[in-house]
Design a protein around this motif. Structure first.
Motif, PDB file in Angstrom:
ATOM      1  N   ALA A  31      -3.251   0.266 -11.258  1.00 49.10           N
ATOM      2  CA  ALA A  31      -2.213  -0.905 -10.964  1.00 49.10           C
ATOM      3  C   ALA A  31      -0.821   0.259 -11.161  1.00 49.10           C
ATOM      4  O   ALA A  31      -0.621   0.945 -12.114  1.00 49.10           O
ATOM      5  CB  ALA A  31      -1.985  -1.757 -12.065  1.00 49.10           C
ATOM      6  N   THR A 163      -4.764  -8.774  -7.265  1.00 49.63           N
ATOM      7  CA  THR A 163      -4.777  -7.915  -6.439  1.00 49.63           C
ATOM      8  C   THR A 163      -4.781  -8.505  -5.116  1.00 49.63           C
ATOM      9  O   THR A 163      -5.602  -9.501  -4.782  1.00 49.63           O
ATOM     10  CB  THR A 163      -6.140  -6.695  -6.365  1.00 49.63           C
ATOM     11  N   ALA A 205       0.358  -6.467  -5.069  1.00 49.86           N
ATOM     12  CA  ALA A 205      -0.490  -6.970  -6.306  1.00 49.86           C
ATOM     13  C   ALA A 205       0.568  -7.922  -6.767  1.00 49.86           C
ATOM     14  O   ALA A 205       1.983  -7.701  -6.771  1.00 49.86           O
ATOM     15  CB  ALA A 205      -0.892  -5.985  -7.198  1.00 49.86           C
ATOM     16  N   PHE A 231      -1.518  -1.939  -5.884  1.00 46.41           N
ATOM     17  CA  PHE A 231      -2.776  -1.514  -6.670  1.00 46.41           C
ATOM     18  C   PHE A 231      -3.528  -0.757  -5.670  1.00 46.41           C
ATOM     19  O   PHE A 231      -3.412  -0.892  -4.495  1.00 46.41           O
ATOM     20  CB  PHE A 231      -3.444  -2.898  -6.872  1.00 46.41           C
TER      21      PHE A 231
END
Length: 245
Positions: A31, A163, A205, A231
């Motif tokens: 992330a 996500t 994300a 992500f």
């Protein structure tokens, strides 16, 4: 003659490493949370010979939780157990006088004490052992990932993202993730460690939870939500031997 100024953006793909491969590893379930900041805020945190890399007048502070998996020396097999661990780093964006554009780590938290000791001694990287956990679940067809971190001094971080499927491209995702090396101060010198990996398969994300003290502990008390969130599932990375600036 001074070196030419770097292009506005780093190249989207890495150049081949020169010389032997020092190590290889996978970066999984990554992330990327980023805050735009004044370059003057970042400059005091960079090693000598390195300045903030800037896009449209700002630079960025990144908060990056992920799993480092299958690390091993050279091109050989991965190291069992010690080669896979959780990590959360606070990172900055740098460029040196030769135009090499990379990252500088303000902090690196990991769940493997042996990795902390080895990286501190060998490379001077600011690794710190912390208690860390990760959880993954699927809800309404989307993956949700959560990371928790607690340092020995009691600093805590909780991050959760959902996500998406939309591919992220453009100047800013390239600027933040097409980074093929790092700058680090060690043994009284500044070093460049080049790496290579395939382009990041970035997806959009959404932040579900953000209760983070790692940024403030590293010197960046940044209020508000991140300015950019992304992500990626995996890239495979190879590192060259360090060279002095």
């Amino acid at each position: 003659m001074p070196p030419a100024a770097p292009d506005r953006l780093p190249p989207a793909t890495a150049t081949a490493l020169r010389g032997p491969v020092m190590m290889h590893q996978h970066w999984d379930d990554v992330a990327f949370l980023h805050w735009a900041v004044d370059p003057a805020l970042v400059a005091p945190h960079l090693p000598p010979g390195v300045r903030p890399d800037v896009l449209d007048g700002v630079t960025y502070v990144g908060l990056i939780p992920f799993t480092l998996a299958g690390a091993g020396p050279g091109t050989g097999p991965a190291v069992p157990y010690f080669g896979t661990f959780l990590e959360t780093n606070v990172r900055l964006y740098s460029v040196d006088e030769a135009g090499r554009r990379g990252v500088v780590f303000a902090s690196l938290d990991t769940s493997r004490l042996a990795v902390v000791l080895g990286a501190q001694v060998a490379f001077g990287l600011p690794y710190r052992w912390s208690s860390m956990r990760r959880a993954v679940r699927v809800r309404d067809g989307a993956r949700e990932l959560a990371w928790t971190c607690r340092t020995p001094s009691g600093v805590r971080s909780r991050i959760a993202v959902r996500t998406g499927t939309e591919r992220l491209e453009g100047d800013l995702p390239t600027f933040l993730t097409a980074r093929f090396g790092l700058h680090v101060a060690h043994l009284g010198r500044t070093w460049w460690v080049a790496n290579e990996h395939e382009p990041w398969p970035l997806r959009r994300a959404e932040v579900l939870v953000l209760d983070d003290g790692l940024r403030a502990a590293a010197g960046f008390d940044l209020p508000g939500p991140p300015d950019h969130v992304a992500f990626a599932r995996r890239v495979t990375t190879r590192f060259a031997l360090p060279v002095r600036l």
